[in-house]
Design a protein around this motif. Structure first.
Motif, mmCIF file in Angstrom:
data_model
loop_
_atom_site.group_PDB
_atom_site.id
_atom_site.type_symbol
_atom_site.label_atom_id
_atom_site.label_comp_id
_atom_site.label_asym_id
_atom_site.label_seq_id
_atom_site.Cartn_x
_atom_site.Cartn_y
_atom_site.Cartn_z
ATOM 1 N N MET A 1 90.437 15.660 40.338
ATOM 2 C CA MET A 1 89.379 15.057 39.523
ATOM 3 C C MET A 1 88.343 16.110 39.191
ATOM 4 O O MET A 1 87.884 16.847 40.076
ATOM 5 N N SER A 2 87.959 16.222 37.900
ATOM 6 C CA SER A 2 86.965 17.202 37.497
ATOM 7 C C SER A 2 85.564 16.623 37.686
ATOM 8 O O SER A 2 85.279 15.492 37.305
ATOM 9 N N ARG A 3 84.711 17.420 38.283
ATOM 10 C CA ARG A 3 83.337 17.019 38.540
ATOM 11 C C ARG A 3 82.425 18.156 38.080
ATOM 12 O O ARG A 3 82.649 19.309 38.444
ATOM 13 N N ILE A 4 81.416 17.828 37.277
ATOM 14 C CA ILE A 4 80.494 18.857 36.805
ATOM 15 C C ILE A 4 79.080 18.518 37.239
ATOM 16 O O ILE A 4 78.725 17.351 37.431
ATOM 17 N N LEU A 5 78.267 19.573 37.364
ATOM 18 C CA LEU A 5 76.840 19.432 37.600
ATOM 19 C C LEU A 5 76.106 20.051 36.419
ATOM 20 O O LEU A 5 76.297 21.232 36.118
ATOM 21 N N ILE A 6 75.298 19.261 35.734
ATOM 22 C CA ILE A 6 74.440 19.741 34.661
ATOM 23 C C ILE A 6 73.038 19.906 35.242
ATOM 24 O O ILE A 6 72.477 18.960 35.801
ATOM 25 N N ILE A 7 72.479 21.111 35.122
ATOM 26 C CA ILE A 7 71.126 21.364 35.616
ATOM 27 C C ILE A 7 70.205 21.515 34.417
ATOM 28 O O ILE A 7 70.356 22.429 33.608
ATOM 29 N N GLY A 8 69.241 20.599 34.301
ATOM 30 C CA GLY A 8 68.312 20.596 33.174
ATOM 31 C C GLY A 8 68.405 19.287 32.422
ATOM 32 O O GLY A 8 69.490 18.886 31.985
ATOM 33 N N ALA A 9 67.254 18.602 32.262
ATOM 34 C CA ALA A 9 67.241 17.284 31.623
ATOM 35 C C ALA A 9 66.278 17.258 30.441
ATOM 36 O O ALA A 9 65.680 16.222 30.148
ATOM 37 N N GLY A 10 66.162 18.390 29.750
ATOM 38 C CA GLY A 10 65.389 18.431 28.521
ATOM 39 C C GLY A 10 66.231 17.994 27.339
ATOM 40 O O GLY A 10 67.237 17.288 27.484
ATOM 41 N N GLY A 11 65.827 18.440 26.143
ATOM 42 C CA GLY A 11 66.544 18.033 24.936
ATOM 43 C C GLY A 11 68.002 18.433 24.955
ATOM 44 O O GLY A 11 68.883 17.639 24.579
ATOM 45 N N VAL A 12 68.298 19.655 25.406
ATOM 46 C CA VAL A 12 69.682 20.117 25.429
ATOM 47 C C VAL A 12 70.459 19.418 26.542
ATOM 48 O O VAL A 12 71.611 19.022 26.357
ATOM 49 N N GLY A 13 69.841 19.260 27.709
ATOM 50 C CA GLY A 13 70.519 18.565 28.801
ATOM 51 C C GLY A 13 70.922 17.153 28.412
ATOM 52 O O GLY A 13 72.009 16.679 28.782
ATOM 53 N N ASN A 14 70.065 16.475 27.654
ATOM 54 C CA ASN A 14 70.393 15.149 27.155
ATOM 55 C C ASN A 14 71.653 15.180 26.295
ATOM 56 O O ASN A 14 72.547 14.333 26.452
ATOM 57 N N VAL A 15 71.747 16.154 25.382
ATOM 58 C CA VAL A 15 72.917 16.250 24.513
ATOM 59 C C VAL A 15 74.166 16.573 25.314
ATOM 60 O O VAL A 15 75.224 15.955 25.124
#
Length: 405
Positions: A1-15
């Motif tokens: 199973m692929s699991r990712i972590l996105i760090i950053g919740a600004g405009g780009v993180g939202n996209v």
């Protein structure tokens, strides 16, 4: 199973989070983390409503390697997508190395106390990532990112050698504010107030910043946007492209600025509001640019009433089979259409979609390797196909226009 972590919740993180959620066949588990967890929770709630996909959230200080390590060890992702501040790139890369996680970002490292960005700090991680069998992909936004992919694709399919590249970035949109920046104000203003450089005949040539009356600019007729004044600017993708494009004699980066933006910025600079050194204010140390950032509109909030289009592409002049060839590869992105899809303006959209595609390339194994890579070092074909499929369709045309010598 692929699991990712996105760090950053600004405009780009939202996209990035929303585009990943649109493809659960690849991104099976998504975790979104930021210093402010409430921002992550708000995005996760929208994703649940839009796509019926659950996104886990977390709080982390991305300046802190120990905090990042604790988070990575708890989540155990296959990949970290870093859309935090450029100041935090090295800390996140250090944490990925310690935890054995692959890494992707959209902008190169910049030290917080100097308005100076270059790839040397991240390129220095080459041996560390290679020795651990990990992959780090740098600059997978639009510029840098898609512009680099355009260069790699042109080199692979249209040229034996490319002599000149002109990267042209136009935002012909209107957000309705007297003055605002389309991405993090601190990063944006540091970028556009520095000395300009471009590459010519094996060396970097310096010219005055865009606020100087002696700066270099010209009018370019952009597809669907029309003639716009375009200013010579330094941008980081040039630094890697001079290494990887065969026969390159000159590369320049141009960006459009309206007169109102330039006037506001010149006044702010003249009164000291763009300073990045600390000043005393009523017994406290403050950094004027960070205070200004707190006063300006959040770039993530601009999409609501944004109209118009962003047009970004590359003009190439080179040789194929002994004959000169001039090509223009570009994308047109509509602010209102981006907002309808992912509740973001086009500048965030054009950065976030390529980050999702790059992550997809890594998770599916279409991009693989050990070490640190700029995207033009990787095969561009599948990426170019995905741009057309996932929201950033491109055109390639013969170029017959005029550029400055």
């Amino acid at each position: 199973m692929s699991r990712i972590l996105i760090i950053g919740a600004g405009g780009v993180g939202n996209v990035v989070a929303k585009k990943c959620a649109q493809h659960p066949e690849v991104f099976q588990e998504i975790v979104l983390a930021s210093r402010t967890r409430t921002k992550c929770d708000a995005i996760a709630a929208e994703i649940e409503q839009l796509y019926n996909v659950t996104v886990r959230t977390a709080e982390v200080d991305a300046d802190s390697v120990p905090q990042l390590v604790v988070l990575l060890n708890a989540i155990k992702p296959q990949l970290v997508i870093n859309v935090a501040l450029p100041y935090q790139d090295l800390a996140i890369m250090d944490a990925c190395l310690e935890c054995g996680v692959n890494y992707l970002d959209t902008a190169n490292y910049e030290p917080p106390d100097s308005a100076h960005f270059e790839y040397s700090w991240q390129w220095a991680y080459q041996d560390k990532f290679r020795d651990k069998g990990l992959m780090a992909v740098l600059g997978c936004g639009f510029d840098p990112g898609v512009t680099n992919i355009f260069c790699a694709w042109a080199q692979k399919h249209h040229y034996d050698s490319i002599e000149t590249i002109d990267i042209l970035d136009c935002n012909a949109g209107d957000h309705g504010h007297p003055f605002a920046t389309n991405f993090n104000p601190e990063i944006n203003i540091r970028e556009v107030t520095q000395i300009v450089r471009h590459w010519r005949d094996g060396r970097w040539i310096e010219t005055p910043p865009i606020l100087d009356d002696r700066c270099v600019h010209f009018s370019f007729d952009y597809p669907e946007a029309g003639p716009r004044e375009s200013y010579l600017l330094y941008h980081e993708e040039m630094e890697s492209l001079v290494r990887h494009i065969r026969g390159l004699k000159r590369i320049r980066f141009w960006m459009t600025f309206g007169q109102a933006y330039l006037t506001h910025l010149k006044v702010l600079e003249n009164v000291g509001m763009t300073r990045i050194d600390a000043v005393d204010y009523e017994g406290h140390k403050i950094i004027p640019l960070r205070f200004l950032k707190a006063l300006l509109p959040d770039p993530g909030s601009l999409g609501t009433n944004y109209t118009g289009k962003a047009v970004i592409g590359c003009v190439f002049d080179g040789v194929k089979d002994g004959r000169r060839s001039r090509k223009y590869i570009y994308n047109v992105c509509d602010h209102a259409e981006a907002f309808r899809e992912v509740q973001a303006q086009a500048v965030s959209y054009t950065t976030g979609v390529p980050a999702m595609i790059g992550a997809m390339m890594m998770l599916t194994g279409e991009w693989r390797g050990a070490g640190v890579y700029n995207v033009e070092q990787l095969d561009p074909d599948r990426f170019m196909d995905c741009l057309n499929r996932y929201g950033l369709p491109w055109q390639v045309v013969d170029f017959a226009g005029r550029l400055p010598d």
